[in-house]
Design a protein around this motif. Structure first.
Motif, PDB file in Angstrom:
ATOM      1  N   ILE A  50      41.863  39.909  21.677  1.00 27.50           N
ATOM      2  CA  ILE A  50      41.837  41.288  21.185  1.00 27.50           C
ATOM      3  C   ILE A  50      43.120  41.650  20.461  1.00 27.50           C
ATOM      4  N   VAL A  51      44.257  41.337  21.080  1.00 28.02           N
ATOM      5  CA  VAL A  51      45.565  41.594  20.461  1.00 28.02           C
ATOM      6  C   VAL A  51      46.302  40.258  20.361  1.00 28.02           C
ATOM      7  N   ALA A 106      33.030  38.486  26.346  1.00 25.57           N
ATOM      8  CA  ALA A 106      33.081  37.028  26.210  1.00 25.57           C
ATOM      9  C   ALA A 106      33.664  36.691  24.850  1.00 25.57           C
ATOM     10  N   GLY A 107      34.268  35.513  24.754  1.00 25.47           N
ATOM     11  CA  GLY A 107      34.844  35.109  23.487  1.00 25.47           C
ATOM     12  C   GLY A 107      35.146  33.630  23.441  1.00 25.47           C
ATOM     13  N   THR A 108      35.671  33.202  22.316  1.00 20.15           N
ATOM     14  CA  THR A 108      35.966  31.803  22.063  1.00 20.15           C
ATOM     15  C   THR A 108      37.477  31.593  22.029  1.00 20.15           C
ATOM     16  N   CYS A 109      37.916  30.379  22.352  1.00 22.90           N
ATOM     17  CA  CYS A 109      39.349  30.074  22.373  1.00 22.90           C
ATOM     18  C   CYS A 109      39.596  28.696  21.773  1.00 22.90           C
ATOM     19  N   ALA A 110      40.670  28.593  20.976  1.00 25.34           N
ATOM     20  CA  ALA A 110      41.030  27.323  20.340  1.00 25.34           C
ATOM     21  C   ALA A 110      42.428  26.873  20.719  1.00 25.34           C
ATOM     22  N   CYS A 111      42.960  27.361  21.842  1.00 19.63           N
ATOM     23  CA  CYS A 111      44.334  27.001  22.191  1.00 19.63           C
ATOM     24  C   CYS A 111      44.439  25.530  22.603  1.00 19.63           C
ATOM     25  N   ARG A 112      45.640  25.012  22.518  1.00 22.28           N
ATOM     26  CA  ARG A 112      45.879  23.603  22.841  1.00 22.28           C
ATOM     27  C   ARG A 112      45.526  23.297  24.295  1.00 22.28           C
ATOM     28  N   SER A 113      45.882  24.193  25.204  1.00 20.89           N
ATOM     29  CA  SER A 113      45.625  23.921  26.621  1.00 20.89           C
ATOM     30  C   SER A 113      44.139  23.862  26.926  1.00 20.89           C
ATOM     31  N   LEU A 142      26.617  39.515  28.491  1.00 25.27           N
ATOM     32  CA  LEU A 142      27.898  39.346  27.810  1.00 25.27           C
ATOM     33  C   LEU A 142      27.886  40.014  26.442  1.00 25.27           C
ATOM     34  N   ASP A 143      29.019  40.610  26.087  1.00 29.60           N
ATOM     35  CA  ASP A 143      29.239  41.186  24.774  1.00 29.60           C
ATOM     36  C   ASP A 143      30.279  40.316  24.074  1.00 29.60           C
ATOM     37  N   TRP A 144      29.865  39.636  23.020  1.00 28.14           N
ATOM     38  CA  TRP A 144      30.724  38.643  22.374  1.00 28.14           C
ATOM     39  C   TRP A 144      31.680  39.297  21.376  1.00 28.14           C
ATOM     40  N   TRP A 145      32.949  38.922  21.513  1.00 28.64           N
ATOM     41  CA  TRP A 145      33.978  39.408  20.592  1.00 28.64           C
ATOM     42  C   TRP A 145      33.866  38.632  19.288  1.00 28.64           C
ATOM     43  N   THR A 146      33.736  39.367  18.178  1.00 31.27           N
ATOM     44  CA  THR A 146      33.524  38.713  16.887  1.00 31.27           C
ATOM     45  C   THR A 146      34.711  38.873  15.944  1.00 31.27           C
ATOM     46  N   GLY A 147      35.753  39.578  16.384  1.00 25.43           N
ATOM     47  CA  GLY A 147      36.881  39.847  15.493  1.00 25.43           C
ATOM     48  C   GLY A 147      37.760  38.649  15.228  1.00 25.43           C
ATOM     49  N   ARG A 148      37.799  37.713  16.189  1.00 23.74           N
ATOM     50  CA  ARG A 148      38.653  36.545  15.995  1.00 23.74           C
ATOM     51  C   ARG A 148      38.356  35.510  17.071  1.00 23.74           C
ATOM     52  N   VAL A 149      38.824  34.288  16.836  1.00 16.04           N
ATOM     53  CA  VAL A 149      38.855  33.237  17.845  1.00 16.04           C
ATOM     54  C   VAL A 149      40.233  33.265  18.476  1.00 16.04           C
TER      55      VAL A 149
END
Length: 403
Positions: free
Chosen positions: A224-225, A252-259, A356-363
């Motif tokens: 979100i931020v 709910a949302g998506t993540c691309a972090c290294r960990s 679930l409500d999917w966040w679409t503003g960013r990964v």
């Protein structure tokens, strides 16, 4: 036969670090790989889709746990320490004219693949833009079982070069062991959603938001931020309950972090943010009775979840038996848990959109997609995450316009 280029791979803790060779190419050009959305992959990994690249048999599987599917022909290898999925292996009986399932003592042929998220780079490639393209996403497969397409509607163009084909028919191994678990259930008259890993060692359900769901306090998620902006809003000064969404849903949302990548083995993690008060574990007792208890990491029986500290104060849990990613939590918001969406079993589909409500503003952590990777491997990951982010934004805009 001469193997293909040598790839450097590693999990988060480094136990699986080694070099592997891409499978010898039968034709010129990159190796085409698929994004798989089948039930078995979702419940075995915990993510909504996965991808593997074909390789020659690796030199070592030391320190890895082998998990065999019910067919006994497919094995997945994951790190015993950090839970990262590393290899996939298919055993096929050498041709003898029989259609019977291979015996353990029968002569075997083997087909190996490596999880794309653990690939750091090619040992032969340069760090510049002229590195040879070795691997290319070609299509989505096994989307039929998702009912809603999973992540496939959002990932259509990667690097602006390819419109991914969507193959809806399923050719995945049988997953009958997943079919006897109800999705929507009622516990003490309260609506609930089942979740489970592939081997069903891990089984739990979540309930709809209630008064207890508002008790946690938490910084805003990077979803979100963005943390890299340094915004003071990250600290959530107004104590916004951002994980609670209209319609009695969770964010709910998506993540691309290294960990996330190096503890799962794949580029796209999918999390739902659920208060611990709304998560209830199903524990199988020796008497074959199932006891349902509120999630309490301190009192769970041993050998269900393995916990791994991926950074100071941050813990990730995975199934000790099949390696499915289950939870993310930290010491600063212990009452709000990230739940792997691939484990959820919603009637309407893999995205569980009635819950679930999917966040679409960013990964989340999209800017880290290529972190600690080199050359073409880093570019491929960046293209994938950029394509996902563009697709999510397009979907969000279409939903808003149609509402």
């Amino acid at each position: 036969m001469t193997p293909g280029p040598k790839l450097s791979i590693s999990c988060h803790c480094g136990a699986a670090k080694q070099g592997v060779y891409l499978r010898e190419k039968l034709s010129r050009g990159p190796q085409d790989i698929n994004l798989c959305h089948c039930d078995a992959c979702r419940h075995n990994i915990g993510l909504l889709c996965v991808s593997y690249a074909g390789i020659e048999p690796p030199d070592s599987v030391q320190g890895l746990v082998e998990y065999r599917s019910t067919t006994r022909t497919v094995s997945r290898f994951f790190c015993a320490t950090c839970g990262c999925h590393i290899f996939w292996r298919l055993k096929t009986a050498l041709q003898d004219g029989s259609n019977a399932e291979p015996r353990d003592d029968a002569p075997q042929g083997e087909w190996w693949a490596v999880a794309t998220g653990v690939i750091i780079g090619s040992e032969e490639e340069s760090s510049g833009d002229d590195s040879e393209v070795l691997i290319r996403y070609a299509k989505h497969i096994n989307t039929a079982g998702t009912k809603d397409g999973g992540l496939s509607p959002f990932i259509r163009n990667i690097g602006g070069l390819l419109d991914l084909e969507v193959a809806e028919t399923s050719s995945a191994p049988p997953t009958s062991n997943l079919e006897d678990v109800n999705s929507g259930i009622s516990v003490d008259g309260e609506e609930a959603l089942n979740a489970f890993c592939h081997c069903k060692t891990v089984r739990f359900h979540i309930t709809r938001p209630n008064a207890a769901s508002k008790l946690p306090r938490s910084n805003f998620a990077d979803l979100i931020v963005p943390y890299h902006t340094g915004s003071p809003q990250v600290r959530n000064p107004d104590d916004d309950k951002w994980w609670l969404r209209p319609g009695s849903k969770y964010l709910a949302g998506t993540c691309a972090c290294r960990s996330c990548r190096l503890t799962s083995g794949f580029e796209i993690q999918t999390w739902a943010f659920v208060p611990r008060a709304n998560i209830f574990f199903h524990i199988n007792r020796a008497s074959e009775e199932t006891t349902i208890v509120p999630l309490d990491f301190a009192t769970l029986p041993p050998n269900i979840l393995t916990s791994y500290e991926s950074s100071e104060g941050v813990r990730r849990e995975f199934c000790s038996h099949c390696g499915a990613t289950v939870f993310w939590r930290d010491r600063w918001r212990p009452e709000l848990i990230d739940v792997s969406v691939g484990l959820l079993n919603a009637d309407e589909g893999a995205r569980a959109e009635t819950w679930l409500d999917w966040w679409t503003g960013r990964v989340s952590f999209a800017e880290d997609a290529g972190l600690s990777r080199t050359g073409e491997t880093a570019r491929r990951a960046i293209y994938l995450i950029n394509g996902l982010e563009d697709g999510l934004k397009r979907w969000g805009k279409e939903r808003l316009e149609s509402s």
